[in-house]
Design a protein around this motif. Structure first.
Motif, short mmCIF file in Angstrom:
data_model
loop_
_atom_site.label_atom_id
_atom_site.label_comp_id
_atom_site.label_asym_id
_atom_site.label_seq_id
_atom_site.Cartn_x
_atom_site.Cartn_y
_atom_site.Cartn_z
N ILE A 10 0.85 -1.20 0.00
CA ILE A 10 0.00 0.00 0.00
C ILE A 10 0.88 1.24 0.00
CG2 ILE A 10 -1.74 1.33 1.30
CD1 ILE A 10 -2.87 -1.29 2.31
N LYS A 11 1.95 1.20 0.79
CA LYS A 11 2.87 2.36 0.89
C LYS A 11 3.55 2.60 -0.46
CE LYS A 11 3.92 2.03 5.81
NZ LYS A 11 3.16 0.81 6.13
N PHE B 115 1.04 4.08 -2.86
CA PHE B 115 0.78 5.46 -2.47
C PHE B 115 1.94 6.36 -2.89
CE2 PHE B 115 1.78 8.61 0.83
CZ PHE B 115 0.73 9.48 0.63
N LEU C 249 1.95 6.97 -6.61
CA LEU C 249 0.90 7.93 -6.97
C LEU C 249 1.35 9.35 -6.68
CD1 LEU C 249 -2.45 6.34 -5.78
CD2 LEU C 249 -1.95 7.17 -8.05
#
Lengths: 203, 72
Positions: free
Chosen positions: B3-4, B7, B10
Motif C-alpha cells: 500500500i505504501k 501510495f 501515486l
C-alpha cells in the motif's frame, strides 16, 4: 475483538467467497460508487468540452484558481485515502488499535480539506465569482459543491466507524462498515483527482 | 508495505504531472488511481472479474473521452 467479528474476519479473508454478490464493502456501496462516478464523469466531460470550446474564457477565469492550493487539497485527499486503505488493512489483520489511529489521522486530513475548501469557496463568493457569472463558475460551483457534499458524507461515515472502534462497539456488518466506508472515501478522492487537473491545470 | 509503495508512486507521478503542468498525464494518473482503488485498495481479487471489468470500463471510458475531448 469479539467472537462474531473474528468469525466475520475469517469469512471475509477467505479467497473462496461468493464473487458477484459480495465484492469487498458490499454490493450496495459499489452500486452507489458506480452511480456517483458516472454522474461525476458527465460533469468532467462538460468541463473538458468547455476547456476546449471556450479556451479563452477558461484561461481567463483560471487565474482566480491557485495551483498550489489545489495541490494542497489533492495531497490531503490522497494521504487520507492511503490512511483509510491502511486502516482497513490493519482492521482485518486484527490490529484494531492501529486501524483506529489510521482512521483518526485520515479524518484529520479530510477535515483539513473541508476547512481549506470552505475558505476557498468563501473567497470566491466574496470576490463575486458565484453561480451564474459564466459557464466556468457554474461548472466550478456545481462540481466542487457536489464533491464537497460527498466529502462531508464520507467524513460522517468514517467518523461513525472511528467512534465505534474507539468505543469498542460491535458492527452490524463489519465488511460494509469498514470496507464500505473506505470505498466511499476512495471515490471522493478519485473524483477530486479528475476535478483538480480539469480546473487547475492551465489551458 | 505494498500500500505504501502504491501510495508513494501515486504521489511521485502526481507531483511530476503537475510540475510539468501536463493535463494529459494528470488524467492518466487519475485513471490509474481509479483502477488502483478498484483493484488494490479495495482488495478485489482475481475472482472479482465482473467488478474489475465494470470499474475498468467506467474509469477507462471516462479517461479516454476526456483525453480525446481535450486533445481536439
Amino acid at each position: 475483538m469479539n467472537v462474531d467479528e473474528k468469525k466475520s474476519q475469517t469469512i471475509l479473508s477467505s479467497k473462496n467467497k461468493p464473487l458477484l454478490s459480495s465484492p469487498p464493502g458490499g454490493v450496495l456501496m459499489w452500486l452507489i460508487v458506480f452511480m456517483e462516478v458516472v454522474v461525476f464523469a458527465a460533469g468532467f466531460v462538460a468541463v473538458a468540452l468547455l476547456r476546449t470550446r471556450n479556451a479563452l474564457l477558461f484561461q481567463q477565469e483560471q487565474t482566480h484558481l491557485h495551483l498550489t492550493s489545489g495541490l494542497i487539497m489533492t495531497m490531503c485527499l490522497l494521504v487520507s485515502g492511503w490512511l483509510v486503505a491502511e486502516a482497513v488493512h490493519h482492521y482485518f489483520a486484527a490490529n484494531i488499535k492501529k486501524a483506529e489511529s489510521f482512521h483518526i489521522v485520515s479524518i484529520f486530513f479530510g477535515f483539513f480539506f473541508l476547512v481549506y475548501k470552505f475558505i476557498d469557496f468563501k473567497d470566491k463568493a466574496n470576490a463575486g465569482l458565484a453561480l451564474g457569472v459564466n459557464d466556468f463558475w457554474d461548472l466550478y460551483w456545481l462540481l466542487s459543491g457536489f464533491h464537497y457534499l460527498h466529502v462531508l458524507i464520507g467524513m460522517f461515515l468514517l467518523s461513525i466507524v472511528t467512534f465505534k472502534l474507539r468505543k469498542k462497539r460491535k458492527f452490524e456488518d463489519v465488511d460494509f462498515s469498514i470496507r464500505g466506508s473506505g470505498l466511499f472515501w476512495h471515490m471522493c478522492d478519485l473524483a477530486w483527482f479528475f476535478l483538480f487537473p480539469l480546473f487547475y491545470v492551465k489551458v | 508495505m505494498k500500500i505504501k509503495i502504491v501510495f508513494a508512486l501515486l504521489l511521485i507521478f502526481l507531483t511530476i504531472s503537475f510540475v510539468l503542468g501536463n493535463i494529459y498525464w494528470a488524467i492518466v494518473i487519475a485513471a490509474a488511481k481509479g483502477l488502483l482503488l478498484g483493484f488494490y485498495f479495495m482488495e478485489l481479487s482475481k475472482a472479482h472479474i465482473f467488478w474489475k471489468g465494470i470499474f475498468t470500463l467506467i474509469i477507462g471510458t471516462t479517461s479516454l473521452i476526456l483525453l480525446v475531448v481535450l486533445k481536439h
